[in-house]
Design a protein around this motif. Structure first.
Motif, PDB file in Angstrom:
ATOM      1  N   ARG A 213      17.482 -22.424  13.201  1.00 57.88           N
ATOM      2  CA  ARG A 213      18.684 -22.741  12.447  1.00 57.88           C
ATOM      3  C   ARG A 213      18.940 -24.230  12.615  1.00 57.88           C
ATOM      4  N   LEU A 214      18.710 -24.998  11.537  1.00 59.17           N
ATOM      5  CA  LEU A 214      18.981 -26.429  11.529  1.00 59.17           C
ATOM      6  C   LEU A 214      20.287 -26.630  10.764  1.00 59.17           C
ATOM      7  N   HIS A 215      21.345 -26.965  11.476  1.00 59.80           N
ATOM      8  CA  HIS A 215      22.636 -27.091  10.796  1.00 59.80           C
ATOM      9  C   HIS A 215      22.600 -28.286   9.839  1.00 59.80           C
TER      10      HIS A 215
ATOM     11  N   GLN B  68      25.012 -30.141   8.485  1.00 60.99           N
ATOM     12  CA  GLN B  68      25.981 -31.228   8.643  1.00 60.99           C
ATOM     13  C   GLN B  68      26.193 -31.671  10.087  1.00 60.99           C
ATOM     14  N   LYS B  69      25.820 -30.859  11.050  1.00 60.80           N
ATOM     15  CA  LYS B  69      26.108 -31.151  12.451  1.00 60.80           C
ATOM     16  C   LYS B  69      24.814 -31.295  13.245  1.00 60.80           C
ATOM     17  N   PRO B  70      24.815 -32.121  14.312  1.00 60.32           N
ATOM     18  CA  PRO B  70      23.579 -32.370  15.064  1.00 60.32           C
ATOM     19  C   PRO B  70      23.300 -31.311  16.118  1.00 60.32           C
ATOM     20  N   TYR B  71      22.976 -30.104  15.647  1.00 62.15           N
ATOM     21  CA  TYR B  71      22.541 -29.080  16.589  1.00 62.15           C
ATOM     22  C   TYR B  71      21.603 -28.110  15.890  1.00 62.15           C
ATOM     23  N   PHE B  72      20.784 -27.452  16.699  1.00 64.94           N
ATOM     24  CA  PHE B  72      19.912 -26.418  16.159  1.00 64.94           C
ATOM     25  C   PHE B  72      19.578 -25.421  17.256  1.00 64.94           C
ATOM     26  N   CYS B  73      19.009 -24.295  16.855  1.00 63.08           N
ATOM     27  CA  CYS B  73      18.601 -23.269  17.823  1.00 63.08           C
ATOM     28  C   CYS B  73      17.363 -22.551  17.315  1.00 63.08           C
ATOM     29  N   PHE B  74      16.590 -22.040  18.265  1.00 57.21           N
ATOM     30  CA  PHE B  74      15.479 -21.135  17.977  1.00 57.21           C
ATOM     31  C   PHE B  74      16.043 -19.719  17.980  1.00 57.21           C
ATOM     32  N   SER B  75      15.929 -19.019  16.829  1.00 59.57           N
ATOM     33  CA  SER B  75      16.647 -17.757  16.641  1.00 59.57           C
ATOM     34  C   SER B  75      15.711 -16.652  16.163  1.00 59.57           C
ATOM     35  N   PRO B  76      14.990 -16.008  17.080  1.00 60.33           N
ATOM     36  CA  PRO B  76      14.092 -14.930  16.648  1.00 60.33           C
ATOM     37  C   PRO B  76      14.822 -13.762  16.002  1.00 60.33           C
ATOM     38  N   MET B  77      16.126 -13.636  16.307  1.00 60.22           N
ATOM     39  CA  MET B  77      16.898 -12.545  15.704  1.00 60.22           C
ATOM     40  C   MET B  77      17.157 -12.782  14.213  1.00 60.22           C
ATOM     41  N   ALA B  78      16.813 -13.950  13.690  1.00 63.48           N
ATOM     42  CA  ALA B  78      16.962 -14.186  12.255  1.00 63.48           C
ATOM     43  C   ALA B  78      16.008 -13.314  11.441  1.00 63.48           C
ATOM     44  N   LEU B  79      14.907 -12.878  12.056  1.00 58.48           N
ATOM     45  CA  LEU B  79      13.954 -12.004  11.364  1.00 58.48           C
ATOM     46  C   LEU B  79      14.424 -10.557  11.352  1.00 58.48           C
ATOM     47  N   ASP B  80      14.987 -10.130  12.487  1.00 55.04           N
ATOM     48  CA  ASP B  80      15.487  -8.756  12.607  1.00 55.04           C
ATOM     49  C   ASP B  80      16.108  -8.593  13.984  1.00 55.04           C
ATOM     50  N   SER B  81      16.872  -7.544  14.160  1.00 59.08           N
ATOM     51  CA  SER B  81      17.438  -7.232  15.461  1.00 59.08           C
ATOM     52  C   SER B  81      16.334  -6.927  16.468  1.00 59.08           C
ATOM     53  N   PHE B  82      16.660  -7.098  17.755  1.00 65.30           N
ATOM     54  CA  PHE B  82      15.743  -6.670  18.810  1.00 65.30           C
ATOM     55  C   PHE B  82      16.563  -6.310  20.034  1.00 65.30           C
ATOM     56  N   SER B  83      15.937  -5.539  20.928  1.00 66.98           N
ATOM     57  CA  SER B  83      16.625  -5.068  22.132  1.00 66.98           C
ATOM     58  C   SER B  83      16.010  -5.687  23.375  1.00 66.98           C
ATOM     59  N   ILE B  84      16.868  -6.011  24.325  1.00 68.99           N
ATOM     60  CA  ILE B  84      16.434  -6.321  25.679  1.00 68.99           C
ATOM     61  C   ILE B  84      16.608  -5.036  26.472  1.00 68.99           C
ATOM     62  N   GLU B  85      15.497  -4.515  26.982  1.00 69.45           N
ATOM     63  CA  GLU B  85      15.482  -3.190  27.586  1.00 69.45           C
ATOM     64  C   GLU B  85      15.566  -3.273  29.114  1.00 69.45           C
ATOM     65  N   PRO B  86      16.224  -2.295  29.738  1.00 73.07           N
ATOM     66  CA  PRO B  86      16.275  -2.273  31.212  1.00 73.07           C
ATOM     67  C   PRO B  86      14.867  -2.267  31.811  1.00 73.07           C
ATOM     68  N   GLY B  87      14.653  -3.089  32.813  1.00 75.36           N
ATOM     69  CA  GLY B  87      13.360  -3.151  33.489  1.00 75.36           C
ATOM     70  C   GLY B  87      12.297  -3.927  32.752  1.00 75.36           C
ATOM     71  N   ARG B  88      12.655  -4.533  31.615  1.00 76.60           N
ATOM     72  CA  ARG B  88      11.674  -5.317  30.847  1.00 76.60           C
ATOM     73  C   ARG B  88      12.250  -6.711  30.601  1.00 76.60           C
ATOM     74  N   PRO B  89      11.936  -7.678  31.441  1.00 76.31           N
ATOM     75  CA  PRO B  89      12.512  -9.016  31.309  1.00 76.31           C
ATOM     76  C   PRO B  89      12.164  -9.645  29.960  1.00 76.31           C
ATOM     77  N   TYR B  90      13.134 -10.365  29.420  1.00 78.74           N
ATOM     78  CA  TYR B  90      12.941 -11.121  28.185  1.00 78.74           C
ATOM     79  C   TYR B  90      12.738 -12.576  28.581  1.00 78.74           C
ATOM     80  N   VAL B  91      11.506 -13.076  28.418  1.00 82.30           N
ATOM     81  CA  VAL B  91      11.120 -14.395  28.920  1.00 82.30           C
ATOM     82  C   VAL B  91      10.969 -15.363  27.751  1.00 82.30           C
ATOM     83  N   SER B  92      11.556 -16.555  27.903  1.00 79.82           N
ATOM     84  CA  SER B  92      11.470 -17.604  26.885  1.00 79.82           C
ATOM     85  C   SER B  92      11.082 -18.906  27.559  1.00 79.82           C
ATOM     86  N   ARG B  93      10.209 -19.679  26.903  1.00 76.44           N
ATOM     87  CA  ARG B  93       9.727 -20.953  27.452  1.00 76.44           C
ATOM     88  C   ARG B  93       9.841 -22.047  26.399  1.00 76.44           C
TER      89      ARG B  93
END
Length: 408
Positions: free
Chosen positions: A345-347, A349-374
């Motif tokens: 998401r590149l805004h 008018q404003k100087p900010y952005f984010c990496f948004s995998p949820m823009a493709l579809d919903s997803f779940s973070i499940e118990p006992g399964r770490p969600y790792v981002s680098r």
């Protein structure tokens, strides 16, 4: 009888000798670093230590083609790694050999320092500030709006000439805080939560696990918490998060890595609902975009503010003017990240952005399964050099290969 006494005496003598003989020092290794398909320069190298060297806390490293000593540092973990930086260019298709030898202690004074005053973790290269992670709560800058207070984020981030490239609680978007990792639309059972804006979700610093200084890198490990804040009984945990940050001893520009590991705080899955906001985000200097011809996005696909929103680049650079001079921040997406390359998401008018995998579809973070981002961050002076950023991304995404040639 005499033979039995002699036998006992011999055994006792051997036991005494074994007790008095110091344990043999583990041997070093001759290792080879292969550049692979890309030229390498100012490239961090990570080498998983063999089992018999994992208890060692310090090493010396010698480059064999010119007999020069190279700064090396041990990164602790389940499998400790030796870390150093390829300074001189190693061309593609070529290899370089080193000898890694155990040492009593590090021979060099720390070049990258991390200071913890219980309010923040401040990382410097020499006497130059690189970044600060806020452990303590920073009060809201908006009168009458205490809900914008926040801890557990990185701000300020500086360019190599000392200018602040990030921003915090800017009047136009006071809920944005430097480098952060919030979600806007979260569902826990039948409840909808918002951690992006001041709502019923709160992210805060929990504790500092470690602070590291060294000749090759400095940084820290911290724990954060994502809590639901509008239930009877006070804060209720939703996610537990850990950050590990490495700032490398590179002075022409600043380079650091952030690894985020998120876990469910309870036995209930956490649903991240489909939307364009949330995930790894950065808010940059509030004066950027005041000069539309001088402040801009550049992506790995060559796209800009006009056409880059909701694309899936490998990296994004956001740059603008500070005191009449350009500075910028590039963030690189790692191939192991969920839904790589992640939508951005590149805004406009404003100087900010984010990496948004949820823009493709919903997803779940499940118990006992770490969600790792680098992600890797490149802080530079001047407008972005696409070829330079691309080379840095290859260093990150396609690291050099290290192999043992022989044990000394």
């Amino acid at each position: 009888m005499m033979h039995r006494k002699l036998w006992i005496f011999a055994l006792l003598s051997l036991a005494a000798t074994l007790r008095l003989t110091p344990a043999a020092t583990p041997k070093g290794v001759l290792i080879e670093v292969d550049a692979g398909a890309h030229d390498r320069q100012n490239t961090p190298v990570f080498y998983e230590l063999p089992e018999d060297l994992r208890s060692q806390k310090a090493f010396t490293l010698k480059r064999l083609d010119n007999n020069q000593s190279v700064d090396v540092q041990v990164e602790s973990g389940l499998v400790p790694r030796a870390v150093w930086i390829i300074r001189d260019k190693l061309p593609s298709g070529q290899a370089r050999r080193y000898r890694l030898t155990p040492a009593d202690k590090s021979a060099s004074k720390a070049a990258v320092t991390t200071e913890d005053d219980a309010k923040c973790l401040a990382v410097k290269i020499g006497n130059r500030a690189v970044l600060r992670y806020n452990e303590a709560v920073i009060p809201s800058s908006i009168p009458g709006k205490p809900e914008y207070r926040r801890s557990g984020y990185i701000h300020p981030v500086y360019d190599p000439e000392g200018r602040v490239v990030t921003d915090d609680m800017a009047p136009d978007h006071a809920h944005q805080h430097g480098i952060m990792f919030p979600y806007e639309k979260v569902k826990l059972q039948d409840r909808h939560l918002n951690f992006w804006e001041p709502s019923n979700g709160t992210i805060s610093h929990d504790r500092t696990e470690s602070a590291v200084s060294g000749q090759v890198f400095g940084g820290f490990r911290v724990a954060l918490r994502h809590d639901e804040n509008d239930l009877p009984g006070g804060l209720q945990p939703v996610l537990r998060e850990a950050w590990e940050v490495h700032v490398y001893n590179i002075s022409d520009y600043f380079l650091f890595d952030l690894v985020s590991v998120q876990n469910c705080a309870t036995g209930t899955p956490v649903l991240i609902e489909k939307n364009i906001y949330g995930g790894a985000a950065i808010r940059c200097n509030r004066n950027w975009f005041d000069h539309p011809n001088e402040s801009e996005y550049l992506t790995s696909e060559g796209k800009t503010r006009a056409d880059g929103d909701q694309t899936r680049p490998r990296w994004v650079d956001l740059y603008g003017l500070i005191d009449g001079k350009a500075s910028g921040v590039a963030i690189m997406d790692h191939p192991t990240n969920f839904r790589f390359p992640q939508p951005v998401r590149l805004h406009p008018q404003k100087p900010y952005f984010c990496f948004s995998p949820m823009a493709l579809d919903s997803f779940s973070i499940e118990p006992g399964r770490p969600y790792v981002s680098r992600y890797r961050y490149y802080i530079h002076v001047g407008k972005p050099d696409a070829a330079k950023i691309e080379a840095l991304w290859h260093d990150y995404a396609e690291p050099v290969q290290v192999r043992i040639v022989r044990t000394d």
